[in-house]
Enzyme design. Structure first.
Site, PDB file in Angstrom:
ATOM      1  N   TRP A 391     -33.042   5.554 -36.631  1.00 38.47           N
ATOM      2  CA  TRP A 391     -32.762   5.417 -35.199  1.00 38.47           C
ATOM      3  C   TRP A 391     -33.516   4.252 -34.588  1.00 38.47           C
ATOM      4  CZ3 TRP A 391     -35.866   8.122 -30.981  1.00 38.47           C
ATOM      5  CH2 TRP A 391     -37.207   8.299 -31.365  1.00 38.47           C
ATOM      6  N   ASP A 392     -34.434   3.666 -35.360  1.00 39.76           N
ATOM      7  CA  ASP A 392     -35.202   2.522 -34.885  1.00 39.76           C
ATOM      8  C   ASP A 392     -34.291   1.444 -34.307  1.00 39.76           C
ATOM      9  OD1 ASP A 392     -36.737   4.054 -36.580  1.00 39.76           O
ATOM     10  OD2 ASP A 392     -37.718   2.365 -37.557  1.00 39.76           O
ATOM     11  N   GLU A 518     -42.019  14.351 -35.240  1.00 39.08           N
ATOM     12  CA  GLU A 518     -41.776  15.024 -36.514  1.00 39.08           C
ATOM     13  C   GLU A 518     -42.889  15.988 -36.911  1.00 39.08           C
ATOM     14  OE1 GLU A 518     -40.998  11.905 -39.274  1.00 39.08           O
ATOM     15  OE2 GLU A 518     -39.079  11.371 -38.351  1.00 39.08           O
ATOM     16  N   GLN A 631     -45.710  11.305 -32.639  1.00 36.85           N
ATOM     17  CA  GLN A 631     -45.346  10.191 -31.772  1.00 36.85           C
ATOM     18  C   GLN A 631     -44.844  10.723 -30.441  1.00 36.85           C
ATOM     19  OE1 GLN A 631     -42.078   9.166 -34.603  1.00 36.85           O
ATOM     20  NE2 GLN A 631     -41.008   8.539 -32.763  1.00 36.85           N
TER      21      GLN A 631
END
Length: 799
Positions: A391-392, A518, A631
C-alpha cells in the site's frame, strides 16, 4: 515515542554536499550501507552501489522491476484461502563487474594502498563516479576513473566507462564480467538464520540467501541462449517456475592507443571480456561497457535477445556521452518540479539539504521508468520484502507523484487496475463481491503467507480509492475516471458491503480486520479501516452519479459492463452514512478499534532499546494483547481524512497515541510529523521529520544495508510539503497554510496542480507564491482565497 539513534556518517568519510553523496574512503563499516545509498535505478532496471571490481560485495544485486520467480508457500497448518504461491524478485545476472590487474596483481579495495579515493553519486547528473590512485606492490601509481549510469532515457540500458592510467610502463588486464548469482555456487545451501526464531526478520527476503543471492535449494534461471559474436555476448534465461523470460546483451567499446589483445568467453553463469595491454606512462586506457536487459511474461528469449541487440546498436552509435547528456536532461525535468530547498539552523544545513535531495533522488530512480509495473518497497536498491508492492505506493509515493509527476502517478494507478482480474478472483475465493487487492504481490495475486498482517489488511482497497481521489483532485483528469478509475471504485465499494454488516444498533460494522498498525491484528471496527471504507463507498457513489450527469455515455457503458444499478449505489451510500466509528467519551478520543483501549498499555520507557523492533524480540501474541503500535494508525486517518476530525480531536488523539507508538515501521515518522505540525507540536514535528529524512542515510532503523525505504523517502517530502508547507487539497481546491518551524530559515518547493505550475518560498518574514505555467488558479492561503496569475507573484505576510 521512537527509540532510535541517528548515526550520520562522519564528515571525513561522507562529507556534506547539497547535490552529491561523496564517499572519501572505502570502509568495511559503511560498505553495505553504501551499496544501498549509492544504488542506481530508473524504475525498470536497478543495480546496487557495489564496487566496480565486484569484490568485496556483501549484498550484490541487479534487479528488474517485476521479474520474479514463484515458489509454493508451505503452511505448517493449512487452511482454506491462505496464499499458495510466493513471489520473489530475482537477482539477475550482473553486468557491472570490472576487475583490474596491474603486474598480475588485482585491485582489491580492503587491502589496496590508495593515496586518493573518491566515489560520488551526483544527483543532478544521475551518475556514480569513482576516482582512485592505487599504489601497487611493485611501486607503480595507477589512476582509475569510472562512471556508471542506469539510463533514464533508455529504460533497458546500463553503461560503465572505465579508464586506467599508469605513471610507469606496466602490463594491464581489465576483465569485464557478467556474473549470474541467481543460481548460486552452492545449491541446497540454507542460511541457518532463517530457522532461528529470533533472527528471522520478516522484512527481509525470506526465501533468498542474503549472502549468496540465490533461491534456496534449487536453480532459478534456466539458461536458454548463450551467444558470442564479434565480442558481443548475448544470454537468455527462463525462470524455472514462473516461466518469465530474460535476455541481456553486453558489448564493449575500447579506446586503447597501444597494441592490445581481447579474449571473450560466454557462459550462462560467468561470461568474460578480457583486455590485455602493455600500458604506456600517462596514456589513458578506456573501456566502455554497454548492457541491455529485456524481460517478458510471454515473449521468447530469442525475441528479447533481438531487442537487446537493437538497443546496443543504437546506444553504441550515439555513444556514452549521449547517455550522460540525456541523463542530465531527464533529471533537470525531475528537479524542476520535485526539488525542495531547506535552510536548517539546528542540523548541519548542507547535510539536511543533502539528505532531503537524496530521498527525492531515490524517488526519481524508483519511479521514472516504472511503466507497466509497481514500486517495490525498496525500489530496486535491494531485495528486502521480496521486491513486493504494498500500500506504500498509493498512500505515500502517489501523493508525491501527483504533485510533481502526474503522468507517472496515472501509470501506477493503471498498473493497479491491471490487477483487477486477480483481485476479483481473490474476492470470490474469500466469498466477497467485487475485488480484494493483494496486500503484497508482484504479479497480482496474494503473496502474503501471514494473513493476520496481510490479507486482513482490507484497508488496501480503500487506500486505492483514496489514491484515485487524490490523483483526480490534483490532476483533474476526467478521462482517467472513465477509463479505469470508476471500475476500481465500484469493485472496491462492493467488497465493503460484504465485509461489513449492520449491527443491532443499525450501524455498519466491519469486523476481523487489521489496520495499518500491524501490532494489533484481526480486530473489530478498526477506526482507520472504517473511515477509509466510508470514503471509498461515498466516493464510488458520487463518482457514478457524477458520470451519469456529466458523461452519460461513459456512465451507460460502465453500468452495462459492471452491472451497477441505482439500488446498489444507494446501498453504498447508506453503508457509508451509517458507518460505525469508535469513540471513547471518557477520554474523548478515537479508539484504534472496538477493544483497543481495554488492553494493558506497553511501557515503552521501560523497554530496552535493543528490544526494538518489538516484532524481532516478542511473540506476536505478546504484542497483540497490549496497547502498543508499530506505526501511526488513527493518526494516519487524521492525516488522510483531515476533514473528519476537529483540531481538538486531532490534538487529543495524537497525544494519546504518540507515547505508545514505537515507530518500528519506517512509514510512521513522516505521518506523525505532518500531524504534529498541524496541531502545533513543533518539537515533535521536527523530531519525526528528522527520522523520516534520515531513516536510511543515517541508518536510523539499522537496516539501511537492505535497501532504501522508498515510501519513507516520499514521507520525507510529505513532512516538508504537507507538514511544514501546510499543503492540502480536497475536491479540486488547493489550500496552503504554512507552519514553518523556528529552526528552519526557509522552505521552498514546487507543486503541479490542475496542469499549472506553482513555486513557493516560505520564510518567517514573508511568503512568495508564484504561478509559472498555466491559466489563473484560485488558491486558499492561510484561510483567504487568492487568485494566482502568470507574471504576478503573490507576497503574503505570515501570521
Amino acid at each position: 515515542m521512537i527509540k532510535r539513534t541517528i548515526e550520520v556518517p562522519p564528515e571525513h568519510v561522507f562529507p556534506p554536499d547539497e547535490w552529491r553523496v561523496i564517499e572519501t574512503q572505502w570502509t568495511d563499516h559503511f560498505n553495505t550501507r553504501a551499496e544501498s545509498a549509492l544504488a542506481l535505478s530508473n524504475g525498470y532496471l536497478g543495480v546496487r552501489g557495489c564496487p566496480d571490481e565486484g569484490v568485496p560485495v556483501t549484498s550484490p544485486g541487479t534487479f528488474i522491476n517485476g521479474f520474479h520467480e514463484t515458489w509454493p508457500i508451505v503452511h505448517a497448518e493449512d487452511a482454506y484461502g491462505l496464499a499458495r504461491t510466493g513471489q520473489t524478485m530475482v537477482n539477475v545476472p550482473d553486468a557491472t563487474a570490472i576487475q583490474l590487474y596491474v603486474d598480475d596483481e588485482p585491485l582489491y579495495l580492503p587491502t589496496a594502498r590508495t593515496r586518493e579515493y573518491r566515489r560520488v553519486l551526483d544527483m543532478r547528473d544521475g551518475v556514480l563516479t569513482r576516482e582512485l590512485t592505487w599504489s601497487t606492490p611493485s611501486g607503480k601509481h595507477v589512476t582509475v576513473r569510472s562512471t556508471r549510469l542506469v539510463s533514464f532515457e533508455h529504460r533497458h540500458v546500463l553503461a560503465v566507462s572505465y579508464e586506467v592510467t599508469t605513471d610507469l610502463p606496466a602490463p594491464i588486464a581489465i576483465s569485464s564480467r557478467i556474473v549470474n548469482r541467481a543460481n548460486g555456487p552452492t545449491p541446497g545451501h540454507v542460511d541457518p538464520s532463517h530457522h532461528l526464531g529470533r533472527h528471522i526478520d520478516p522484512r527481509l527476503d525470506r526465501h533468498v540467501d542474503p549472502r549468496l543471492g540465490t533461491r534456496i535449494g534449487r536453480r532459478v534461471l534456466e539458461p536458454l541462449l548463450v551467444d558470442e559474436t564479434d565480442g558481443r555476448v548475448v544470454l537468455g534465461y527462463r525462470t524455472v517456475s514462473s516461466g518469465m523470460t530474460l535476455a541481456l546483451a553486453v558489448d564493449h567499446e575500447l579506446e586503447v592507443p597501444s597494441p592490445h589483445h581481447v579474449t571473450v568467453s560466454a557462459d550462462p553463469d560467468r561470461s568474460e571480456f578480457v583486455l590485455t595491454v602493455d600500458a604506456e606512462p600517462n596514456v589513458p586506457i578506456r573501456m566502455i561497457k554497454y548492457a541491455a536487459y529485456q524481460t517478458s511474461r510471454s515473449a521468447t528469449v530469442d525475441d528479447l535477445a533481438a531487442r537487446c541487440r537493437h538497443t546496443l546498436d543504437r546506444i553504441r552509435t550515439n555513444g556514452f556521452a549521449a547517455l550522460v547528456d540525456a541523463q542530465r536532461a531527464n533529471l533537470d525535468r525531475f528537479w524542476d518540479r520535485a526539488d525542495v530547498t531547506v535552510e536548517d539552523t539546528v542540523r548541519h544545513p548542507v547535510r539536511m539539504q543533502q539528505a532531503v535531495r537524496w530521498n527525492l533522488f531515490h524517488l526519481a530512480q524508483a519511479t521514472w521508468r516504472a511503466e507497466g509495473a509497481g514500486i517495490p518497497a525498496k525500489g530496486l536498491t535491494g531485495d528486502a520484502y521480496d521486491g513486493h508492492y504494498f500500500w506504500d505506493t498509493e498512500t505515500w509515493v502517489l501523493p508525491f507523484l501527483a504533485y510533481t509527476q502526474p503522468r507517472i502517478a496515472r501509470n501506477l494507478l493503471r498498473f493497479r487496475h491491471s490487477m483487477l482480474p486477480s483481485a476479483r478472483a481473490r474476492a470470490r475465493e474469500l466469498k466477497v463481491r467485487g475485488a480484494l487487492f493483494p496486500w503484497r504481490t508482484i504479479r497480482g495475486d496474494e503473496a502474503s503467507a501471514y494473513y493476520q498482517a496481510g490479507t486482513a489488511q482490507f484497508h488496501l482497497n480503500a487506500d486505492i480509492a483514496y489514491a484515485i481521489r487524490r490523483y483526480l483532485d490534483v490532476r483533474d483528469d476526467d478521462g482517467f475516471i472513465a477509463e479505469t478509475g470508476a471500475e476500481m471504485l465500484v469493485e472496491t465499494a462492493r467488497s465493503w458491503i460484504d465485509l461489513g454488516f449492520y449491527g443491532e444498533d443499525d450501524q455498519f460494522h466491519i469486523h476481523g480486520v487489521t489496520g495499518p498498525d500491524e501490532y494489533t491484528a484481526v480486530v473489530d471496527d478498526n477506526a482507520y479501516t472504517n473511515l477509509m471504507a466510508r470514503l471509498n463507498l461515498h466516493y464510488a457513489a458520487t463518482t457514478m452519479r457524477r458520470l451519469e450527469a456529466e458523461r452519460p455515455e461513459d456512465h451507460r457503458r460502465l453500468v452495462d459492463e459492471l452491472r451497477v444499478d441505482p439500488a446498489e449505489i444507494e446501498e453504498w451510500t447508506r453503508a457509508a452514512e451509517r458507518m460505525y466509528v469508535p469513540h471513547d467519551p471518557k477520554r474523548d478520543i478515537t479508539p484504534q478499534d472496538a477493544t483497543f483501549l481495554s488492553h494493558e498499555r506497553w511501557d515503552l520507557d521501560a523497554t530496552p532499546v535493543e528490544e526494538f523492533p518489538l516484532l524481532l524480540h516478542h511473540h506476536p501474541l505478546t504484542i497483540y494483547r497490549r496497547q502498543v503500535l508499530k506505526q501511526a494508525d488513527v493518526v494516519m486517518a487524521m492525516f488522510l481524512l483531515g476533514n473528519e476530525f476537529t483540531p481538538e480531536q486531532k490534538r487529543r488523539n495524537f497525544e494519546y497515541y504518540d507515547p505508545i507508538t514505537t515507530g518500528d515501521s519506517s512509514l510512521s515518522a513522516s505521518i506523525q510529523s505532518v500531524v504534529a505540525s498541524e496541531i502545533g507540536d513543533e518539537r515533535a514535528a521536527c523530531r519525526y521529520l528528522d527520522l523520516a529524512v534520515l531513516v536510511d542515510i543515517a541508518d536510523v532503523a539499522g537496516n539501511a544495508s537492505n535497501g532504501v525505504h522508498i515510501a519513507s523517502a516520499a514521507g520525507a517530502w510529505m513532512g516538508l510539503v504537507f507538514g511544514f508547507g501546510g499543503v492540502r487539497d480536497f475536491d479540486g481546491q488547493l489550500a496552503i497554510d504554512p507552519r514553518l518551524p523556528a529552526r528552519f530559515r526557509s522552505l521552498g518547493f514546487s507543486l503541479r496542480f490542475h496542469d499549472r505550475q506553482l513555486r513557493l518560498r516560505i520564510t518567517h518574514e514573508h511568503e512568495r507564491y508564484e504561478l509559472t505555467e498555466g491559466e489563473p488558479l484560485d488558491v486558499v492561503i492561510r484561510g483567504r482565497r487568492h487568485q494566482l496569475v502568470l507574471g504576478a507573484p503573490l507576497e503574503v505576510a505570515p501570521r
